[in-house]
Design a protein around this motif. Structure first.
Motif, PDB file in Angstrom:
ATOM      1  N   THR A  30     -20.568 -35.923  -9.530  1.00 13.48           N
ATOM      2  CA  THR A  30     -20.277 -35.666  -8.116  1.00 13.48           C
ATOM      3  C   THR A  30     -18.833 -36.009  -7.791  1.00 13.48           C
ATOM      4  O   THR A  30     -18.111 -35.211  -7.179  1.00 13.48           O
ATOM      5  CB  THR A  30     -21.226 -36.481  -7.215  1.00 13.48           C
ATOM      6  OG1 THR A  30     -22.571 -36.048  -7.465  1.00 13.48           O
ATOM      7  CG2 THR A  30     -20.900 -36.308  -5.743  1.00 13.48           C
ATOM      8  N   PHE A  31     -18.393 -37.203  -8.203  1.00 17.04           N
ATOM      9  CA  PHE A  31     -17.018 -37.617  -7.924  1.00 17.04           C
ATOM     10  C   PHE A  31     -16.024 -36.693  -8.613  1.00 17.04           C
ATOM     11  O   PHE A  31     -15.045 -36.255  -8.010  1.00 17.04           O
ATOM     12  CB  PHE A  31     -16.799 -39.071  -8.344  1.00 17.04           C
ATOM     13  CG  PHE A  31     -15.413 -39.582  -8.065  1.00 17.04           C
ATOM     14  CD1 PHE A  31     -14.844 -39.457  -6.813  1.00 17.04           C
ATOM     15  CD2 PHE A  31     -14.678 -40.197  -9.058  1.00 17.04           C
ATOM     16  CE1 PHE A  31     -13.560 -39.930  -6.547  1.00 17.04           C
ATOM     17  CE2 PHE A  31     -13.399 -40.676  -8.812  1.00 17.04           C
ATOM     18  CZ  PHE A  31     -12.833 -40.542  -7.547  1.00 17.04           C
ATOM     19  N   GLN A  34     -15.717 -33.369  -6.808  1.00 14.76           N
ATOM     20  CA  GLN A  34     -14.956 -33.501  -5.571  1.00 14.76           C
ATOM     21  C   GLN A  34     -13.468 -33.715  -5.861  1.00 14.76           C
ATOM     22  O   GLN A  34     -12.610 -33.170  -5.167  1.00 14.76           O
ATOM     23  CB  GLN A  34     -15.528 -34.632  -4.728  1.00 14.76           C
ATOM     24  CG  GLN A  34     -16.928 -34.317  -4.244  1.00 14.76           C
ATOM     25  CD  GLN A  34     -17.630 -35.479  -3.582  1.00 14.76           C
ATOM     26  OE1 GLN A  34     -17.114 -36.587  -3.513  1.00 14.76           O
ATOM     27  NE2 GLN A  34     -18.828 -35.230  -3.089  1.00 14.76           N
ATOM     28  N   SER A  56      -9.248 -41.495  -2.139  1.00 10.99           N
ATOM     29  CA  SER A  56      -9.888 -41.040  -3.373  1.00 10.99           C
ATOM     30  C   SER A  56     -10.518 -42.204  -4.124  1.00 10.99           C
ATOM     31  O   SER A  56     -11.660 -42.116  -4.589  1.00 10.99           O
ATOM     32  CB  SER A  56      -8.868 -40.341  -4.273  1.00 10.99           C
ATOM     33  OG  SER A  56      -8.343 -39.212  -3.640  1.00 10.99           O
ATOM     34  N   LEU A  59     -13.602 -43.444  -2.182  1.00  7.90           N
ATOM     35  CA  LEU A  59     -14.759 -42.568  -2.390  1.00  7.90           C
ATOM     36  C   LEU A  59     -15.354 -42.818  -3.771  1.00  7.90           C
ATOM     37  O   LEU A  59     -16.566 -42.963  -3.914  1.00  7.90           O
ATOM     38  CB  LEU A  59     -14.373 -41.097  -2.249  1.00  7.90           C
ATOM     39  CG  LEU A  59     -15.471 -40.094  -2.623  1.00  7.90           C
ATOM     40  CD1 LEU A  59     -16.654 -40.208  -1.669  1.00  7.90           C
ATOM     41  CD2 LEU A  59     -14.924 -38.688  -2.654  1.00  7.90           C
ATOM     42  N   LEU A  63     -19.142 -44.117  -4.760  1.00  7.12           N
ATOM     43  CA  LEU A  63     -20.054 -43.334  -5.600  1.00  7.12           C
ATOM     44  C   LEU A  63     -20.364 -44.021  -6.929  1.00  7.12           C
ATOM     45  O   LEU A  63     -21.494 -43.938  -7.424  1.00  7.12           O
ATOM     46  CB  LEU A  63     -19.453 -41.951  -5.877  1.00  7.12           C
ATOM     47  CG  LEU A  63     -19.394 -40.989  -4.701  1.00  7.12           C
ATOM     48  CD1 LEU A  63     -18.573 -39.760  -5.056  1.00  7.12           C
ATOM     49  CD2 LEU A  63     -20.791 -40.593  -4.259  1.00  7.12           C
ATOM     50  N   ALA A 127     -13.310 -29.941   3.518  1.00  4.53           N
ATOM     51  CA  ALA A 127     -14.350 -30.752   2.863  1.00  4.53           C
ATOM     52  C   ALA A 127     -13.720 -31.930   2.130  1.00  4.53           C
ATOM     53  O   ALA A 127     -14.253 -33.049   2.164  1.00  4.53           O
ATOM     54  CB  ALA A 127     -15.164 -29.893   1.895  1.00  4.53           C
ATOM     55  N   SER A 128     -12.580 -31.705   1.502  1.00  2.00           N
ATOM     56  CA  SER A 128     -11.892 -32.784   0.791  1.00  2.00           C
ATOM     57  C   SER A 128     -11.318 -33.810   1.760  1.00  2.00           C
ATOM     58  O   SER A 128     -11.297 -35.008   1.459  1.00  2.00           O
ATOM     59  CB  SER A 128     -10.783 -32.213  -0.100  1.00  2.00           C
ATOM     60  OG  SER A 128     -11.354 -31.428  -1.144  1.00  2.00           O
ATOM     61  N   ASP A 130     -12.723 -34.475   4.722  1.00  2.00           N
ATOM     62  CA  ASP A 130     -13.914 -35.192   5.194  1.00  2.00           C
ATOM     63  C   ASP A 130     -14.365 -36.262   4.200  1.00  2.00           C
ATOM     64  O   ASP A 130     -14.848 -37.324   4.604  1.00  2.00           O
ATOM     65  CB  ASP A 130     -15.068 -34.224   5.455  1.00  2.00           C
ATOM     66  CG  ASP A 130     -14.806 -33.309   6.638  1.00  2.00           C
ATOM     67  OD1 ASP A 130     -13.880 -33.598   7.449  1.00  2.00           O
ATOM     68  OD2 ASP A 130     -15.507 -32.280   6.755  1.00  2.00           O
ATOM     69  N   ARG A 131     -14.200 -35.994   2.927  1.00  2.00           N
ATOM     70  CA  ARG A 131     -14.599 -36.959   1.884  1.00  2.00           C
ATOM     71  C   ARG A 131     -13.551 -38.052   1.683  1.00  2.00           C
ATOM     72  O   ARG A 131     -13.832 -39.055   1.048  1.00  2.00           O
ATOM     73  CB  ARG A 131     -14.834 -36.227   0.573  1.00  2.00           C
ATOM     74  CG  ARG A 131     -16.015 -35.313   0.601  1.00  2.00           C
ATOM     75  CD  ARG A 131     -16.194 -34.616  -0.740  1.00  2.00           C
ATOM     76  NE  ARG A 131     -17.273 -33.670  -0.662  1.00  2.00           N
ATOM     77  CZ  ARG A 131     -17.141 -32.365  -0.821  1.00  2.00           C
ATOM     78  NH1 ARG A 131     -15.966 -31.827  -1.106  1.00  2.00           N
ATOM     79  NH2 ARG A 131     -18.182 -31.573  -0.716  1.00  2.00           N
ATOM     80  N   LEU A 133     -10.517 -37.467   0.131  1.00  2.00           N
ATOM     81  CA  LEU A 133      -9.655 -37.182  -1.020  1.00  2.00           C
ATOM     82  C   LEU A 133      -8.301 -36.608  -0.612  1.00  2.00           C
ATOM     83  O   LEU A 133      -7.308 -36.805  -1.298  1.00  2.00           O
ATOM     84  CB  LEU A 133     -10.362 -36.188  -1.953  1.00  2.00           C
ATOM     85  CG  LEU A 133     -11.617 -36.744  -2.622  1.00  2.00           C
ATOM     86  CD1 LEU A 133     -12.543 -35.616  -3.023  1.00  2.00           C
ATOM     87  CD2 LEU A 133     -11.232 -37.579  -3.814  1.00  2.00           C
TER      88      LEU A 133
END
Length: 137
Positions: A30-31, A34, A56, A59, A63, A127-128, A130-131, A133
């Motif tokens: 997953t990581f 992303q 990064s 996150l 994870l 999306a990146s 929001d995460r 990154l």
């Protein structure tokens, strides 16, 4: 009895050497997915996004369970990029399973970014962000 022996020999051959490469855990996969997605956004020069290094690592730590594990995955991805580009890197950081998974994700995301750059840049870039990154500038 002969078929059992043949099956055992075949299994031993399959599981030898490079075939025994470690598999990525779900969290690692997953990581990495992303991380690769965010790097593809940057590689394609999507306007308005830049790397968020601290985000990064945070996150990855969430994870993977620790900042050390996050940094190890980031370094393994970096080693995969260097190996693909023919550069020398620390062989202790190179993981073939990271290289293989990263290449697949990168090809998929880059294809989307090339086919429909405006939509894909926004989709993958946001999306990146929001995460954590990437960040907007």
């Amino acid at each position: 009895m002969k078929s059992k022996l043949a099956a055992v020999v075949l299994l031993a051959l399959i599981m030898s050497g490079p075939a025994r490469a470690a598999m990525l855990s779900d969290a690692e996969a997953t990581f990495l997915d992303q991380l690769v997605t965010a790097s593809a956004v940057l590689e394609q020069r999507c306007v308005g996004y830049e790397v968020n290094g601290a985000g990064s690592v945070q996150l990855g730590a969430r994870l993977l369970g620790s900042t050390d594990a996050a940094m190890a995955m980031i370094e393994a991805y970096s080693a995969a990029i260097k190996a693909r580009d023919g550069e020398t890197s620390d062989p202790g950081k190179f993981r073939p399973e990271v290289s293989d998974a990263a290449a697949k994700t990168f090809r998929r995301v880059r294809t989307d970014l090339i086919r429909n750059p405006k939509r894909a840049c926004v989709d993958y870039g946001d999306a990146s962000v929001d995460r954590g990154l990437l960040r907007r500038y």
